[in-house]
Design a protein around this motif. Sequence first.
Motif, mmCIF file in Angstrom:
data_model
loop_
_atom_site.group_PDB
_atom_site.id
_atom_site.type_symbol
_atom_site.label_atom_id
_atom_site.label_comp_id
_atom_site.label_asym_id
_atom_site.label_seq_id
_atom_site.Cartn_x
_atom_site.Cartn_y
_atom_site.Cartn_z
ATOM 1 N N CYS A 60 45.088 37.175 65.842
ATOM 2 C CA CYS A 60 46.242 37.737 65.245
ATOM 3 C C CYS A 60 46.223 39.268 64.371
ATOM 4 C CB CYS A 60 46.656 36.860 64.267
ATOM 5 S SG CYS A 60 48.417 35.909 65.226
ATOM 6 N N LEU A 61 44.739 39.571 64.000
ATOM 7 C CA LEU A 61 43.898 40.244 63.648
ATOM 8 C C LEU A 61 43.785 41.645 63.830
ATOM 9 C CD1 LEU A 61 43.575 41.859 60.333
ATOM 10 C CD2 LEU A 61 40.896 40.728 61.108
ATOM 11 N N ILE A 62 43.535 41.060 65.485
ATOM 12 C CA ILE A 62 43.197 42.278 65.990
ATOM 13 C C ILE A 62 44.412 43.178 67.384
ATOM 14 C CG2 ILE A 62 42.291 42.290 68.879
ATOM 15 C CD1 ILE A 62 40.193 40.368 67.890
ATOM 16 N N VAL A 63 45.045 42.345 66.722
ATOM 17 C CA VAL A 63 47.349 43.092 67.240
ATOM 18 C C VAL A 63 47.442 43.724 66.337
ATOM 19 C CG1 VAL A 63 49.394 41.700 68.361
ATOM 20 C CG2 VAL A 63 47.248 41.044 69.334
ATOM 21 N N GLN A 64 47.285 43.083 65.209
ATOM 22 C CA GLN A 64 48.045 43.120 64.261
ATOM 23 C C GLN A 64 47.458 45.167 63.795
ATOM 24 O OE1 GLN A 64 50.843 42.260 63.079
ATOM 25 N NE2 GLN A 64 51.794 43.917 61.611
ATOM 26 N N VAL B 240 58.285 29.479 61.660
ATOM 27 C CA VAL B 240 58.797 29.206 60.552
ATOM 28 C C VAL B 240 57.234 28.817 59.714
ATOM 29 C CG1 VAL B 240 59.273 26.602 58.827
ATOM 30 C CG2 VAL B 240 60.821 27.411 61.383
ATOM 31 N N ASN B 241 56.215 28.750 59.867
ATOM 32 C CA ASN B 241 55.010 29.164 59.811
ATOM 33 C C ASN B 241 54.607 30.293 58.915
ATOM 34 O OD1 ASN B 241 54.809 25.919 59.504
ATOM 35 N ND2 ASN B 241 52.875 26.318 61.375
ATOM 36 N N PHE B 242 54.646 31.242 60.038
ATOM 37 C CA PHE B 242 54.592 32.525 59.742
ATOM 38 C C PHE B 242 55.069 32.515 58.572
ATOM 39 C CE2 PHE B 242 53.774 37.188 61.011
ATOM 40 C CZ PHE B 242 52.128 36.691 61.810
ATOM 41 N N THR B 243 55.963 32.556 58.660
ATOM 42 C CA THR B 243 57.067 33.822 58.252
ATOM 43 C C THR B 243 56.524 32.819 56.594
ATOM 44 O OG1 THR B 243 58.864 32.725 58.453
ATOM 45 C CG2 THR B 243 58.392 34.333 59.476
ATOM 46 N N SER B 244 56.485 32.067 56.843
ATOM 47 C CA SER B 244 56.383 31.084 55.209
ATOM 48 C C SER B 244 57.318 30.480 55.048
ATOM 49 C CB SER B 244 55.220 31.900 53.478
ATOM 50 O OG SER B 244 55.742 32.982 53.592
ATOM 51 N N LEU B 245 58.142 30.042 55.626
ATOM 52 C CA LEU B 245 59.470 30.092 55.517
ATOM 53 C C LEU B 245 59.764 28.264 55.009
ATOM 54 C CD1 LEU B 245 62.560 30.889 55.075
ATOM 55 C CD2 LEU B 245 63.072 30.420 57.535
ATOM 56 N N GLY B 246 58.584 27.628 55.655
ATOM 57 C CA GLY B 246 58.326 25.657 55.431
ATOM 58 C C GLY B 246 59.891 25.248 55.474
ATOM 59 N N TYR B 247 60.586 25.184 56.429
ATOM 60 C CA TYR B 247 61.919 23.708 56.307
ATOM 61 C C TYR B 247 61.111 22.803 56.064
ATOM 62 C CZ TYR B 247 65.053 27.901 57.882
ATOM 63 O OH TYR B 247 66.336 28.726 57.953
ATOM 64 N N GLY B 248 60.217 21.878 56.823
ATOM 65 C CA GLY B 248 59.774 20.620 56.662
ATOM 66 C C GLY B 248 60.303 20.440 58.026
ATOM 67 N N ASP B 249 61.276 20.902 58.631
ATOM 68 C CA ASP B 249 62.258 20.090 60.087
ATOM 69 C C ASP B 249 60.733 19.180 60.757
ATOM 70 O OD1 ASP B 249 62.145 22.816 60.163
ATOM 71 O OD2 ASP B 249 64.068 22.711 61.479
ATOM 72 N N GLY C 52 48.972 24.256 60.372
ATOM 73 C CA GLY C 52 50.553 25.256 59.945
ATOM 74 C C GLY C 52 50.136 26.308 58.359
ATOM 75 N N PRO C 53 49.286 25.476 57.727
ATOM 76 C CA PRO C 53 48.801 26.381 56.167
ATOM 77 C C PRO C 53 48.069 27.643 56.985
ATOM 78 C CG PRO C 53 48.954 24.145 55.992
ATOM 79 C CD PRO C 53 48.764 24.070 57.492
ATOM 80 N N LEU C 54 47.342 26.819 58.255
ATOM 81 C CA LEU C 54 46.537 28.814 57.878
ATOM 82 C C LEU C 54 47.123 29.516 58.812
ATOM 83 C CD1 LEU C 54 43.161 27.028 60.554
ATOM 84 C CD2 LEU C 54 43.073 28.172 57.519
ATOM 85 N N GLU C 55 48.243 29.172 60.177
ATOM 86 C CA GLU C 55 48.913 29.874 60.603
ATOM 87 C C GLU C 55 50.205 30.418 58.658
ATOM 88 O OE1 GLU C 55 52.995 30.560 63.463
ATOM 89 O OE2 GLU C 55 52.343 29.117 62.986
ATOM 90 N N ALA C 56 50.341 30.028 58.142
ATOM 91 C CA ALA C 56 51.316 30.474 57.000
ATOM 92 C C ALA C 56 50.153 31.765 56.376
ATOM 93 C CB ALA C 56 51.874 29.827 56.272
ATOM 94 N N ALA C 57 49.129 31.295 55.586
ATOM 95 C CA ALA C 57 47.916 32.141 55.524
ATOM 96 C C ALA C 57 47.665 33.555 55.643
ATOM 97 C CB ALA C 57 47.160 31.541 55.178
ATOM 98 N N ASN C 58 47.980 33.271 57.466
ATOM 99 C CA ASN C 58 47.904 34.389 58.771
ATOM 100 C C ASN C 58 49.251 35.455 57.912
ATOM 101 O OD1 ASN C 58 47.512 34.455 62.404
ATOM 102 N ND2 ASN C 58 46.273 35.905 60.531
ATOM 103 N N GLY C 59 50.146 34.665 58.443
ATOM 104 C CA GLY C 59 51.494 35.202 59.167
ATOM 105 C C GLY C 59 51.829 35.887 57.306
ATOM 106 N N VAL C 60 51.406 35.660 56.249
ATOM 107 C CA VAL C 60 51.369 36.409 55.063
ATOM 108 C C VAL C 60 50.560 37.290 55.191
ATOM 109 C CG1 VAL C 60 51.267 36.284 52.487
ATOM 110 C CG2 VAL C 60 52.500 34.570 53.655
ATOM 111 N N LEU C 61 49.291 37.199 55.802
ATOM 112 C CA LEU C 61 48.585 38.207 55.774
ATOM 113 C C LEU C 61 49.253 39.550 56.834
ATOM 114 C CD1 LEU C 61 44.872 37.042 55.570
ATOM 115 C CD2 LEU C 61 45.471 38.358 54.032
ATOM 116 N N MET C 62 49.654 39.276 57.838
ATOM 117 C CA MET C 62 49.834 39.938 58.401
ATOM 118 C C MET C 62 51.222 40.869 57.885
ATOM 119 S SD MET C 62 47.811 40.098 60.705
ATOM 120 C CE MET C 62 46.725 39.517 59.230
ATOM 121 N N LEU C 63 52.112 39.668 57.672
ATOM 122 C CA LEU C 63 53.351 40.825 57.656
ATOM 123 C C LEU C 63 53.173 41.623 56.332
ATOM 124 C CD1 LEU C 63 55.451 37.498 57.334
ATOM 125 C CD2 LEU C 63 55.176 40.171 58.881
#
Length: 168
Positions: free
Chosen positions: A28-32, A103-112, A123-134
């Motif tokens: 993801c970092l390489i893409v971004q 939902v993970n990437f944007t750290s929205l975290g619905y939990g459904d 899930g948390p790894l993707e959320a951390a990644n998403g926060v950094l990429m955003l």
Amino acid sequence: TCRAATASGRGDMTLKNLLVGVPAMLVCLIVQVTVVFWCVRYCARRSAPGPGDRVLLAAVRPLVASMLALMIANVLQIALWGWLFVLLGEFEDLYPAIYHSAVNFTSLGYGDVVMNQEWKLLGPLEAANGVLMLALTAATLTAVLQNIIRSQVDAIAAEQRPNPDSRN
């Protein structure tokens, strides 16, 4: 009660999640970063209005192009995570995997939708990644906007300077 990882393999599950999640984060970092570099180069070439350009259009075009490119990169990263979840057997179809990923990437975290215990840490790894990429997306758009503002200020200053050829 909270119990520490036992010898039943939970420590191994953490390592397994990290061995899968960290390379996904690096992809993801390489893409971004690739898209960020494209945006910077594109904006450096396009920020000053050319002859006959409408000033507003010339100023906004690099910002719009950068936003679209960066959002496409973010959606691609979400899809990459979703594809990974399908490969790991967490989802049978790509659409729910991409939904869960978004939902993970944007750290929205619905939990459904919750992943199985084996891959839950992704899930948390993707959320951390998403926060950094955003955050990189926001930083890039801010830099593009600053460049546009600087170009506009320079253009206005150039218009206000006396023309040395017009002296009598």
